[in-house]
Write a protein that holds these residues in place. Structure first.
Motif, short mmCIF file in Angstrom:
data_model
loop_
_atom_site.label_atom_id
_atom_site.label_comp_id
_atom_site.label_asym_id
_atom_site.label_seq_id
_atom_site.Cartn_x
_atom_site.Cartn_y
_atom_site.Cartn_z
N LEU A 74 0.58 -1.46 0.43
CA LEU A 74 0.09 -0.14 -0.12
C LEU A 74 1.17 1.43 0.01
O LEU A 74 0.38 1.93 -0.95
CB LEU A 74 -1.38 0.00 1.01
N GLU A 75 1.60 1.67 0.88
CA GLU A 75 2.45 2.29 0.99
C GLU A 75 3.61 2.73 -0.12
O GLU A 75 3.66 4.00 -0.61
CB GLU A 75 4.42 2.42 1.89
N VAL A 76 4.01 1.81 -1.20
CA VAL A 76 4.45 1.92 -2.84
C VAL A 76 3.30 2.66 -3.36
O VAL A 76 3.79 3.70 -4.21
CB VAL A 76 4.51 -0.29 -3.26
N ALA A 77 2.39 1.51 -3.44
CA ALA A 77 1.23 2.33 -3.78
C ALA A 77 1.00 4.13 -4.33
O ALA A 77 0.66 5.03 -4.88
CB ALA A 77 -0.42 1.80 -4.16
N ILE A 78 1.01 4.41 -2.78
CA ILE A 78 0.46 5.62 -2.05
C ILE A 78 1.83 6.47 -2.80
O ILE A 78 2.00 7.69 -3.75
CB ILE A 78 0.63 5.46 -0.49
N LEU A 117 -7.65 3.92 -1.92
CA LEU A 117 -8.69 2.83 -0.89
C LEU A 117 -8.93 1.71 -1.38
O LEU A 117 -9.47 0.90 -1.43
CB LEU A 117 -10.19 4.05 -0.73
N HIS A 118 -9.38 1.99 -3.18
CA HIS A 118 -9.48 1.08 -4.37
C HIS A 118 -8.47 -0.97 -3.64
O HIS A 118 -8.37 -1.47 -3.89
CB HIS A 118 -9.88 1.24 -5.21
N LYS A 119 -7.29 0.55 -3.88
CA LYS A 119 -5.82 -0.65 -3.85
C LYS A 119 -5.84 -1.52 -3.00
O LYS A 119 -5.99 -2.41 -2.29
CB LYS A 119 -4.36 0.51 -3.82
#
Length: 160
Positions: free
Chosen positions: A12-16, A30-32
Protein backbone atom coordinates in the motif's frame (compact mmCIF):
# COMPACT_ATOMS: atom_id res chain seq x y z
CA UNK A 1 -6.05 -6.22 14.16
CA UNK A 2 -3.73 -6.08 11.20
CA UNK A 3 -0.03 -5.94 12.00
CA UNK A 4 1.58 -2.85 10.49
CA UNK A 5 4.63 -4.96 9.56
CA UNK A 6 2.27 -6.86 7.27
CA UNK A 7 3.46 -7.02 3.66
CA UNK A 8 0.10 -5.50 2.69
CA UNK A 9 1.10 -2.19 4.31
CA UNK A 10 4.33 -2.22 2.34
CA UNK A 11 2.41 -2.77 -0.93
CA UNK A 12 0.00 0.00 0.00
CA UNK A 13 2.83 2.39 0.81
CA UNK A 14 4.40 1.71 -2.59
CA UNK A 15 1.05 2.47 -4.27
CA UNK A 16 0.66 5.70 -2.30
CA UNK A 17 4.21 6.80 -3.11
CA UNK A 18 3.60 6.25 -6.83
CA UNK A 19 0.83 8.86 -7.03
CA UNK A 20 1.73 12.50 -7.51
CA UNK A 21 -1.60 14.18 -6.80
CA UNK A 22 -2.61 12.65 -3.47
CA UNK A 23 -5.89 14.57 -3.36
CA UNK A 24 -7.06 13.11 -6.69
CA UNK A 25 -5.89 9.60 -5.77
CA UNK A 26 -7.86 9.00 -2.57
CA UNK A 27 -10.49 6.72 -4.09
CA UNK A 28 -8.03 4.69 -6.23
CA UNK A 29 -5.82 4.23 -3.16
CA UNK A 30 -8.81 3.10 -1.09
CA UNK A 31 -9.66 0.61 -3.86
CA UNK A 32 -6.06 -0.64 -3.83
CA UNK A 33 -6.14 -0.98 -0.03
CA UNK A 34 -9.39 -2.95 -0.17
CA UNK A 35 -7.90 -5.16 -2.89
CA UNK A 36 -4.88 -5.84 -0.65
CA UNK A 37 -6.66 -6.32 2.69
CA UNK A 38 -10.15 -7.35 1.56
CA UNK A 39 -11.72 -4.53 3.57
CA UNK A 40 -10.79 -1.18 5.13
CA UNK A 41 -10.42 -1.48 8.90
CA UNK A 42 -9.59 1.57 11.01
CA UNK A 43 -5.85 0.89 11.08
CA UNK A 44 -5.69 0.77 7.26
CA UNK A 45 -7.65 4.02 7.01
CA UNK A 46 -5.31 5.64 9.54
CA UNK A 47 -2.26 4.43 7.61
CA UNK A 48 -3.63 5.92 4.38
CA UNK A 49 -4.45 9.21 6.11
CA UNK A 50 -0.93 9.49 7.56
CA UNK A 51 0.89 8.53 4.37
CA UNK A 52 -1.23 10.78 2.16
CA UNK A 53 -1.36 13.73 4.58
CA UNK A 54 -5.16 13.71 4.59
CA UNK A 55 -7.31 13.96 7.75
CA UNK A 56 -8.66 10.58 8.92
CA UNK A 57 -12.17 12.06 9.00
CA UNK A 58 -12.02 12.65 5.26
CA UNK A 59 -10.86 9.09 4.61
CA UNK A 60 -13.57 7.69 6.89
CA UNK A 61 -16.21 9.89 5.24
CA UNK A 62 -15.34 8.52 1.80
CA UNK A 63 -15.20 4.91 3.01
CA UNK A 64 -18.61 5.12 4.68
CA UNK A 65 -20.25 7.10 1.86
CA UNK A 66 -19.53 4.70 -0.99
CA UNK A 67 -21.10 1.26 -0.66
CA UNK A 68 -18.33 -0.49 -2.59
CA UNK A 69 -15.99 0.07 0.37
CA UNK A 70 -16.32 -2.15 3.41
CA UNK A 71 -15.08 -1.66 6.97
CA UNK A 72 -15.82 -5.31 7.80
CA UNK A 73 -14.13 -8.45 6.47
CA UNK A 74 -15.98 -10.03 3.56
CA UNK A 75 -16.53 -13.72 3.07
CA UNK A 76 -14.97 -15.77 0.33
CA UNK A 77 -18.36 -15.83 -1.41
CA UNK A 78 -20.37 -12.63 -1.73
CA UNK A 79 -24.13 -13.17 -1.73
CA UNK A 80 -26.26 -10.29 -3.04
CA UNK A 81 -30.03 -10.60 -3.01
CA UNK A 82 -31.90 -8.30 -5.36
CA UNK A 83 -34.64 -6.38 -3.55
CA UNK A 84 -35.76 -4.30 -6.51
CA UNK A 85 -39.46 -4.09 -7.26
CA UNK A 86 -39.74 -7.11 -9.58
CA UNK A 87 -37.74 -9.34 -7.25
CA UNK A 88 -39.48 -8.08 -4.15
CA UNK A 89 -43.01 -8.72 -5.42
CA UNK A 90 -41.97 -12.21 -6.56
CA UNK A 91 -40.65 -13.28 -3.18
CA UNK A 92 -37.15 -11.92 -2.66
CA UNK A 93 -37.86 -11.27 1.04
CA UNK A 94 -38.67 -14.96 1.61
CA UNK A 95 -35.46 -15.96 -0.14
CA UNK A 96 -33.48 -13.41 1.89
CA UNK A 97 -35.03 -14.61 5.15
CA UNK A 98 -34.13 -18.19 4.27
CA UNK A 99 -30.52 -17.26 3.52
CA UNK A 100 -30.28 -15.39 6.82
CA UNK A 101 -31.70 -18.42 8.63
CA UNK A 102 -29.38 -20.89 6.88
CA UNK A 103 -26.24 -18.82 7.44
CA UNK A 104 -27.12 -17.41 10.86
CA UNK A 105 -26.21 -13.88 9.78
CA UNK A 106 -27.98 -10.67 8.83
CA UNK A 107 -27.49 -8.38 5.86
CA UNK A 108 -24.05 -6.75 6.02
CA UNK A 109 -22.52 -9.60 8.00
CA UNK A 110 -20.11 -12.44 7.31
CA UNK A 111 -20.36 -16.01 8.55
CA UNK A 112 -17.99 -16.98 11.36
CA UNK A 113 -16.12 -19.36 9.04
CA UNK A 114 -15.52 -16.48 6.62
CA UNK A 115 -17.17 -18.34 3.77
CA UNK A 116 -20.18 -16.10 3.04
CA UNK A 117 -21.07 -12.40 3.22
CA UNK A 118 -24.65 -11.24 2.71
CA UNK A 119 -25.82 -8.01 1.11
CA UNK A 120 -28.84 -6.66 -0.72
CA UNK A 121 -28.89 -4.61 -3.86
CA UNK A 122 -31.66 -2.68 -5.57
CA UNK A 123 -31.53 -4.18 -9.06
CA UNK A 124 -29.19 -6.31 -11.12
CA UNK A 125 -31.15 -5.95 -14.33
CA UNK A 126 -32.40 -9.52 -14.50
CA UNK A 127 -36.04 -8.75 -13.74
CA UNK A 128 -37.28 -11.56 -15.98
CA UNK A 129 -35.56 -14.03 -13.64
CA UNK A 130 -37.01 -12.52 -10.44
CA UNK A 131 -36.40 -13.16 -7.64
CA UNK A 132 -32.64 -13.19 -8.18
CA UNK A 133 -29.52 -13.51 -6.10
CA UNK A 134 -25.90 -13.39 -7.11
CA UNK A 135 -23.18 -15.40 -5.46
CA UNK A 136 -19.92 -13.92 -6.63
CA UNK A 137 -20.60 -13.51 -10.36
CA UNK A 138 -23.10 -16.40 -10.61
CA UNK A 139 -26.73 -15.38 -11.10
CA UNK A 140 -29.41 -17.59 -9.55
CA UNK A 141 -32.89 -16.72 -10.77
CA UNK A 142 -36.53 -17.70 -10.41
CA UNK A 143 -35.68 -18.61 -6.83
CA UNK A 144 -37.86 -20.13 -4.21
CA UNK A 145 -36.81 -20.30 -0.60
CA UNK A 146 -36.67 -24.10 -0.80
CA UNK A 147 -33.70 -23.83 -3.20
CA UNK A 148 -31.51 -21.81 -0.85
CA UNK A 149 -30.10 -24.71 1.18
CA UNK A 150 -29.09 -26.65 -1.95
CA UNK A 151 -27.44 -23.60 -3.55
CA UNK A 152 -25.46 -22.79 -0.40
CA UNK A 153 -24.46 -26.45 -0.08
CA UNK A 154 -22.98 -26.30 -3.57
CA UNK A 155 -20.69 -23.40 -2.60
CA UNK A 156 -19.75 -25.09 0.68
CA UNK A 157 -18.82 -28.27 -1.20
CA UNK A 158 -16.44 -26.29 -3.42
CA UNK A 159 -14.34 -25.56 -0.32
CA UNK A 160 -13.67 -29.20 0.55
Amino acid sequence: MICKDNIGFKKLEVAINEVEDKEMAIIPILHKAQEIFGYLPEEVQQFIAEKMGIPIGRIYGIVTFYNFFSTNPKGKHQISVCTGTACYVRGAQKVLDEIKKELGIDVGQTTEDGLFSLDCLRCIGACGLAPVMMIDSDVHGKLEKEQVKEILSFYRSQEQ
